[in-house]
Design an enzyme around this catalytic site. Sequence first.
Site, PDB file in Angstrom:
ATOM      1  N   GLY D 253       0.798  -1.224   0.000  1.00 35.98           N
ATOM      2  CA  GLY D 253       0.000   0.000   0.000  1.00 35.98           C
ATOM      3  C   GLY D 253       0.828   1.270   0.000  1.00 35.98           C
ATOM      4  O   GLY D 253       0.273   2.365  -0.119  1.00 35.98           O
ATOM      5  N   ASP D 256       0.337   3.259  -3.240  1.00 32.87           N
ATOM      6  CA  ASP D 256      -0.973   3.907  -3.335  1.00 32.87           C
ATOM      7  C   ASP D 256      -1.014   5.146  -2.448  1.00 32.87           C
ATOM      8  O   ASP D 256      -1.578   6.185  -2.818  1.00 32.87           O
ATOM      9  CB  ASP D 256      -2.077   2.927  -2.914  1.00 32.87           C
ATOM     10  CG  ASP D 256      -1.993   1.614  -3.669  1.00 32.87           C
ATOM     11  OD1 ASP D 256      -1.607   1.626  -4.854  1.00 32.87           O
ATOM     12  OD2 ASP D 256      -2.298   0.567  -3.065  1.00 32.87           O
TER      13      ASP D 256
HETATM   14  N1  ADP Z   1      10.016   1.424   4.629  1.00 26.79           N
HETATM   15  C1  ADP Z   1       9.641   2.663   4.258  1.00 26.79           C
HETATM   16  N2  ADP Z   1       9.930   3.701   5.053  1.00 26.79           N
HETATM   17  C2  ADP Z   1       9.552   4.950   4.721  1.00 26.79           C
HETATM   18  N3  ADP Z   1       8.871   5.236   3.587  1.00 26.79           N
HETATM   19  C3  ADP Z   1       8.560   4.238   2.769  1.00 26.79           C
HETATM   20  C4  ADP Z   1       8.904   2.911   3.063  1.00 26.79           C
HETATM   21  N4  ADP Z   1       8.430   2.124   2.064  1.00 26.79           N
HETATM   22  C5  ADP Z   1       7.814   2.956   1.204  1.00 26.79           C
HETATM   23  N5  ADP Z   1       7.901   4.229   1.598  1.00 26.79           N
HETATM   24  C6  ADP Z   1       7.389   5.422   0.918  1.00 26.79           C
HETATM   25  O1  ADP Z   1       6.356   5.042   0.035  1.00 26.79           O
HETATM   26  C7  ADP Z   1       6.765   5.273  -1.332  1.00 26.79           C
HETATM   27  C8  ADP Z   1       6.253   4.175  -2.204  1.00 26.79           C
HETATM   28  O2  ADP Z   1       6.816   2.969  -1.772  1.00 26.79           O
HETATM   29  P1  ADP Z   1       7.112   1.741  -2.743  1.00 26.79           P
HETATM   30  O3  ADP Z   1       7.474   0.602  -1.830  1.00 26.79           O
HETATM   31  O4  ADP Z   1       8.067   2.128  -3.784  1.00 26.79           O
HETATM   32  O5  ADP Z   1       5.698   1.513  -3.378  1.00 26.79           O
HETATM   33  P2  ADP Z   1       4.932   0.163  -3.804  1.00 26.79           P
HETATM   34  O6  ADP Z   1       3.951  -0.104  -2.683  1.00 26.79           O
HETATM   35  O7  ADP Z   1       4.242   0.551  -5.053  1.00 26.79           O
HETATM   36  O8  ADP Z   1       5.941  -0.918  -3.945  1.00 26.79           O
HETATM   37  C9  ADP Z   1       8.275   5.398  -1.281  1.00 26.79           C
HETATM   38  O9  ADP Z   1       8.724   6.217  -2.329  1.00 26.79           O
HETATM   39  C10 ADP Z   1       8.496   6.032   0.067  1.00 26.79           C
HETATM   40  O10 ADP Z   1       8.293   7.429   0.005  1.00 26.79           O
END
Ligand code: ADP
Lengths: 313, 313, 313, 313, 313, 313
Positions: D253, D256
Amino acid sequence: RVDVVTLGETMAMLRAPGIGLLRHAASLDVSTGGAETNLAIGLSRLGHRVAWIGRVGADEFGALICRTLAAEGVDCRAVEDPGAPTGLMIKSRRTEAVTRVNYYRRGSAGSRLCPRDVDPDLVTRSRLLYVSGITPALSADAREAVRYAIDVARAAGVPVCLSLNYRAALWGPEAFRAELTELVARADLVFAGEGEARLVVGGDTAEDVGRSLAALGPGQVLVTRGELGAVAVVEGEALVARAYPVRAVDPVGAGDAFAAGYLSGLLDGESVVDCLDRASLAGAFAVTVPGDWEGLPSRADLALLSAEDAVLR
Amino acid sequence: RVDVVTLGETMAMLRAPGIGLLRHAASLDVSTGGAETNLAIGLSRLGHRVAWIGRVGADEFGALICRTLAAEGVDCRAVEDPGAPTGLMIKSRRTEAVTRVNYYRRGSAGSRLCPRDVDPDLVTRSRLLYVSGITPALSADAREAVRYAIDVARAAGVPVCLSLNYRAALWGPEAFRAELTELVARADLVFAGEGEARLVVGGDTAEDVGRSLAALGPGQVLVTRGELGAVAVVEGEALVARAYPVRAVDPVGAGDAFAAGYLSGLLDGESVVDCLDRASLAGAFAVTVPGDWEGLPSRADLALLSAEDAVLR
Amino acid sequence: RVDVVTLGETMAMLRAPGIGLLRHAASLDVSTGGAETNLAIGLSRLGHRVAWIGRVGADEFGALICRTLAAEGVDCRAVEDPGAPTGLMIKSRRTEAVTRVNYYRRGSAGSRLCPRDVDPDLVTRSRLLYVSGITPALSADAREAVRYAIDVARAAGVPVCLSLNYRAALWGPEAFRAELTELVARADLVFAGEGEARLVVGGDTAEDVGRSLAALGPGQVLVTRGELGAVAVVEGEALVARAYPVRAVDPVGAGDAFAAGYLSGLLDGESVVDCLDRASLAGAFAVTVPGDWEGLPSRADLALLSAEDAVLR
Amino acid sequence: RVDVVTLGETMAMLRAPGIGLLRHAASLDVSTGGAETNLAIGLSRLGHRVAWIGRVGADEFGALICRTLAAEGVDCRAVEDPGAPTGLMIKSRRTEAVTRVNYYRRGSAGSRLCPRDVDPDLVTRSRLLYVSGITPALSADAREAVRYAIDVARAAGVPVCLSLNYRAALWGPEAFRAELTELVARADLVFAGEGEARLVVGGDTAEDVGRSLAALGPGQVLVTRGELGAVAVVEGEALVARAYPVRAVDPVGAGDAFAAGYLSGLLDGESVVDCLDRASLAGAFAVTVPGDWEGLPSRADLALLSAEDAVLR
Amino acid sequence: RVDVVTLGETMAMLRAPGIGLLRHAASLDVSTGGAETNLAIGLSRLGHRVAWIGRVGADEFGALICRTLAAEGVDCRAVEDPGAPTGLMIKSRRTEAVTRVNYYRRGSAGSRLCPRDVDPDLVTRSRLLYVSGITPALSADAREAVRYAIDVARAAGVPVCLSLNYRAALWGPEAFRAELTELVARADLVFAGEGEARLVVGGDTAEDVGRSLAALGPGQVLVTRGELGAVAVVEGEALVARAYPVRAVDPVGAGDAFAAGYLSGLLDGESVVDCLDRASLAGAFAVTVPGDWEGLPSRADLALLSAEDAVLR
Amino acid sequence: RVDVVTLGETMAMLRAPGIGLLRHAASLDVSTGGAETNLAIGLSRLGHRVAWIGRVGADEFGALICRTLAAEGVDCRAVEDPGAPTGLMIKSRRTEAVTRVNYYRRGSAGSRLCPRDVDPDLVTRSRLLYVSGITPALSADAREAVRYAIDVARAAGVPVCLSLNYRAALWGPEAFRAELTELVARADLVFAGEGEARLVVGGDTAEDVGRSLAALGPGQVLVTRGELGAVAVVEGEALVARAYPVRAVDPVGAGDAFAAGYLSGLLDGESVVDCLDRASLAGAFAVTVPGDWEGLPSRADLALLSAEDAVLR
Ligand SMILES: Nc1ncnc2c1ncn2[C@@H]1O[C@H](COP(=O)(O)OP(=O)(O)O)[C@@H](O)[C@H]1O
Ligand SMILES: Nc1ncnc2c1ncn2[C@@H]1O[C@H](COP(=O)(O)OP(=O)(O)O)[C@@H](O)[C@H]1O
Ligand SMILES: Nc1ncnc2c1ncn2[C@@H]1O[C@H](COP(=O)(O)OP(=O)(O)O)[C@@H](O)[C@H]1O
Ligand SMILES: Nc1ncnc2c1ncn2[C@@H]1O[C@H](COP(=O)(O)OP(=O)(O)O)[C@@H](O)[C@H]1O
Ligand SMILES: Nc1ncnc2c1ncn2[C@@H]1O[C@H](COP(=O)(O)OP(=O)(O)O)[C@@H](O)[C@H]1O
Ligand SMILES: Nc1ncnc2c1ncn2[C@@H]1O[C@H](COP(=O)(O)OP(=O)(O)O)[C@@H](O)[C@H]1O
């Protein structure tokens, strides 16, 4: 004869079991909490005799508080007040790092504490009186109860310990400063979080803040700083205590635990350094377990934080 | 345009999951409850449009109430009141047969409902106004809000439905009788449990009680008697409705469900006999499930109580 | 000065939360249980002062027992025995109608109770001594402890109450008969389930059985028969008590509750009829709630079983 | 008039409560999830009006989805499809670091979304259309629905936002590349995880990948990289956004949430830098709480991540 | 024909679900545990055929153990012993870092294992015999059973694997050293935690300790050091294996997992380096999940620890 | 050599823990279910050797099914089908009296059972073949598998047992009648609920219905009628069996239990009267416990339903 007498409000505690918005919690865990009884339980677990004076409603949450304190060996001097319900706290963790506490204590039984509830003989025959800066904010009666207890203690030569414990839900910073300045001046030993201390006095560093509080009167001032540890100003001398490295899961109650550890050392006649160490250990235990007081250590537990083996069989 | 407008206080509901003293409960289940929103949800599930007017605190329990009502399709006209917390109910079952409800609603956001909160256009454009005898006991403002809503409805020719709903925790029988006598006189349709009705009027049998209430003014009076069923006095004629035989696990909310079923029939233009049947079905559904409103039936559900098969696949 | 002194073994209780084979339970609920402390809690809830003598291990289950008894206002005279663990009970419901209890008490701390643990002053200064037929089966030491306590009580003119409490897991019917015949002869008041009584004496009806037990010595004999009620043989006269109609969810502890109710009446100087009624009420409360003692009534609760309203607000 | 219209499949979500193999879970927690409604809830919590178009089965999971969306203030335009069940997701954590999601969505109601379900007026009157790369993989009808919505939006000058969202369970990389290349070319704003983006275009660094996507048409491309943050390519210029340091408990998520934060900023007319910051905050909130959308922030929450006090009272 | 035969005691495991004092746990989770069956499950999950010889009581916990082993594909050669109950373990986490295990195994069915229970044909036809240093401490019979099994294995040329597994609750360091010195001398492969190894032999570093053990006879010695990894001394050569970096939530069972991984490699004919790697992977999996064996990996799982994607769909 | 061979689909079972609408359940309990494996477990618990042939997905629910069957001593001949997920059932109780089961089995692994999966040797060497009327409705392949198994059995002189098991979610009454008429004609023993039997044949009373089924071929027909008991038509003679009076908490699985009890008697060479009694006992056990098969009795359990003591210690 008890070692420590304390008085204040204790409430039922309802706690969201996981992390996230409270609105998504399907159930809440039930416990109890209150700064003074957290301290009382901490001292009792360390082997001291403690009495708590307070009011509870004639309801199941009141019964829960009394049975919890009895279970923990605290001498529970609770007045059952049929005219008001036992207060409630709702605790939840919005994120891993932010805990929120909401209160249902306006007009509660606990807030109706009054000087009549305070048994002067009990105070006179004890070795320490412990009060917090929460109680004066509960009601005019409650404020009088605190003042009366302090008067009795001072008259009998019983040292007065005070914990600042600012609660923004109860009063503003100005009212707090006015009341606490007075109380600090009449206390022998003061516990204060660095932030709340700055509502009362100034100072650049934690040590400065401690010295400013000490300047108001108390011979011993302990300024706590969460995982950064604590500073003690004792008879003009400053000592620093580091926090034990633990993974914190619930920050609430650390200050009460710290106070319990420190006073336990005092009652045992330990040096300030050893009092501070016991305080830091107790504070660390408090945060490693969910619940305001459930994690408080017994004497045997104190050695566990530095245990070598991860598994005891 | 909504079918029914209602107003009152809704609270967070904390419920002990098993049978026994609340003090032994390790956790409490979280939901919401309030006579008027129980009714609103009941009507919404049966396909009617309902709006609820009330106040909630600016807290998670307030959010819970609003999201629950939205989830149930009720048009939630809640004022978020930052000056007071959302009220609370604590429900437990001391034994299989005795349910206890404790309240934290003194000074709650919900009790601060006032005439200003009532949108007269909303009332005027509705087909029914529904109020309960709880709201006038919450505060002077809340009483005014009820009266104002009734005034608006009557002026617009919108029928007024009233549920007595005596709450001993809020006021004594005399105050209740005084206020409710007045309200009954201004209502077109009255729902009353037999016991609470006797606080207002006399009468040997449930039918007598119903006739006495009807004598105060309302054209339709429904006297409910739990598993004994109900009696209707409609335009001077008395009808008896038997309760459906079910195993009850939570008696709370049966009256609200009954009212929802009855009003649903009225809105659909059903005969009194059919209204009573739908009411009895809804009341039976309500008690067969824990929770004040969770068991309320949809239209499709209504047929289930007489389903032949124990297992639907 | 306490009203009643009792001694015996109390264990941690682990209870499958639902109905079915224990092997399918994902978790077990934690509590405590023991015939004598069930009785002690029953008396304490009814306002009497009770002391319990026993042994617990130096472990968390021992701590749980002590804190539970303290919570319930029982004066806990527990010896902490570092040489053996606290005993355990595992309770499950194979079907709605069959409850099974398994024990881990062989060599437990509780079974190491010995005469040295019995404070003769405590017994002498009490109004009643209560022992059960379980303790003599735990160990030679434990049997001696019971005998010693009875000796002390009889010497001081303190009436001796005995509950047969046959436990097939501990000994066979012959050993039981031999030991209990002796103990009954030295008791003033005896509680017995009809089935276990027949292991000691003969008799066609429950009354016959009661008379046979009384013939061994005791002035008062109470024969309990579950939902069929109880028969009392008091100074040669027989009285019958009906059980209160309730839905039973856990039959364990009914006998202890019955005894607590009866002794409470005796301590209050009530007539045998009133003692029996209080006993039956307490027995009914015990079975309406899961747990061996959690459902025991306070004085205020006693009226609840005949409450008219299903909902108390 | 709504701010954003979105369409797609939302499913019931069953989630193992702890870490470990799903086969050992005694129970599964119930919620809902779907990329487009996660986004919709995120926007709604930040104060925007969002409508969701989709299909649910005529079953309890369908009811759960509709009531959840209503509870979150999303305008739920769900078609109830009696011919197919609501889809399901099963989420578990094999280890602390690996989350697994299994689907029951083949032939589900949600996968039967078709152009007829898309209200062109709703799209035309909105400020943004949001679609994901999941929907075209659900069925031929669903693909047509997405294309139709994009046609309508483009014709009306409503900007089209697209999230790649590769789902290996639905189609292979080639089919994905073919379809998404076309869709990217017709979008104004594209969100893509770095990994899935590489299924569509090439590039050494995340920035390169962003530029390659932008080269296909969209003026704004956001490439997210989990805890490594994100890169934006906006009208040819690249910006880097760092992730907020939080302890992640559920990675699902995040993307999203990030999109919701970014679009919220856009709708408010914020600068790209501020949009990115809001996006990163929202992404961080999402992972700090179990559940795909439960942790999403309100406007007030946004400040919490940098709160000084660990305890808010 | 099985690959590995093992024998020993397996118990029901009751585990406090959270962190804190066991006395505050409202319920305990139910599972099973035992060093040898942990190993057996580990090997079975990795595709090997394993038989376990032991005793269980004629009770539900015995049934639970048998059904668990059958579920895990272990050939359960359990003797149902009607004369004693199945042993119990109680596991709790006092703090995040300290796990405590209490036992109810004195006189348990499992401790009554005797040579007669050991089927010599089964041992003779296997590829490895695995025994632990726990069994000889259970009873004289159990010690004989271990010796008999070793005799049979050695006579048949089946390699003997031994895990030291010191249990302070069962015997003191001297008795342990005496017995284990003898057993090590008769083993071909020895697994030892560094701490317990030092109870048997001396040595400055872990490697020294391993060499000292090897000097007693075994060609392969594995010294494990928790998150510090392990050292192997194989035919005089020492190799170091690093632990995989994971967040540990339950340290119990790591050693058994390590042994399972190592023996799996041996059975597959892998090199020592590869055996060590599989051992370290298995150890890491074990600690990342609550439960002594629930987290053990299948072959397919082994790759997961280095998975790139946090979410598998 | 096994006693009974069966084949069909088994699914993961998700069950709402309380009574009420599934949409309000915060979690679902996890188990498994399937008519044929319910029967297999029932026979296994009664001491017979049973093999089950079926397909599961390469997922955790498939693993759960295999480990559950292994745990219950059923010889699990499951083909792991990587091309489709394991089917799911969702069970909830809308009211105390109405249970609803929803399925996710369209295209499931289990529905892909085919003749190739049926090992003819296994069938030939068994004493009974058991099939249900569900399998032919799953897919053309599955129907062929049933027919093939029957062919093999008949050719080998192995009696064929058939349970009608109408599932409205899978096919309509006409298709059911056509298929089942054929299958009944080829069966030696038929189990049928009265309602579903009437979809195939006519008849006024249950006995008439049984005779009509018998007229199609089978020498033994058992018509079950829930709490009203059952009727047997055996070689032209009719016998009535009364149900045991128990409090039912989950009606699902009673028919499978009944069949297991009956076939167990047959395998033991009992008289029809005794077979019927064992069948009725097993049916009663099944409904007294939540879960489709968890309540099934062992031989020792059979005596429990008429146990005199409510508490076994
Ligand atoms: N472990 C985390 N700690 C802090 N922010 C996070 C973390 N994981 C994701 N995010 C935030 O959420 C955004 C989207 O995460 P991502 O994992 O790339 O998306 P997806 O759910 O589509 O795989 C990242 O660019 C970051 O800003
Ligand atoms: N995260 C932590 N880790 C270790 N020790 C802590 C931690 N938090 C608090 N403590 C200990 O408890 C003491 C009091 O904590 P603090 O947070 O200042 O009190 P309060 O609860 O009054 O805010 C600190 O001085 C420290 O010794
Ligand atoms: N135990 C029950 N069984 C079946 N129907 C019930 C039961 N209790 C209440 N009802 C139905 O609900 C109606 C209202 O119930 P009642 O208990 O009188 O309301 P209240 O909740 O206001 O006390 C009854 O008239 C009856 O139709
Ligand atoms: N099902 C029940 N319903 C009502 N009262 C009961 C029930 N079971 C027990 N009691 C009451 O408790 C008393 C003692 O119960 P009994 O079962 O005989 O004791 P024990 O626990 O020693 O077997 C009975 O005499 C009766 O008054
Ligand atoms: N915290 C951990 N992180 C990663 N691997 C671990 C951890 N703890 C143990 N292991 C692995 O398991 C092996 C055995 O662990 P150890 O704790 O020494 O065994 P024991 O359970 O016998 O005390 C270690 O050598 C290491 O490979
Ligand atoms: N409520 C009940 N009480 C006692 N026995 C029951 C009950 N329900 C079913 N049984 C037993 O199980 C048998 C099969 O039950 P039935 O409900 O007819 O099967 P099915 O599960 O196929 O619908 C019945 O003949 C009866 O012996």
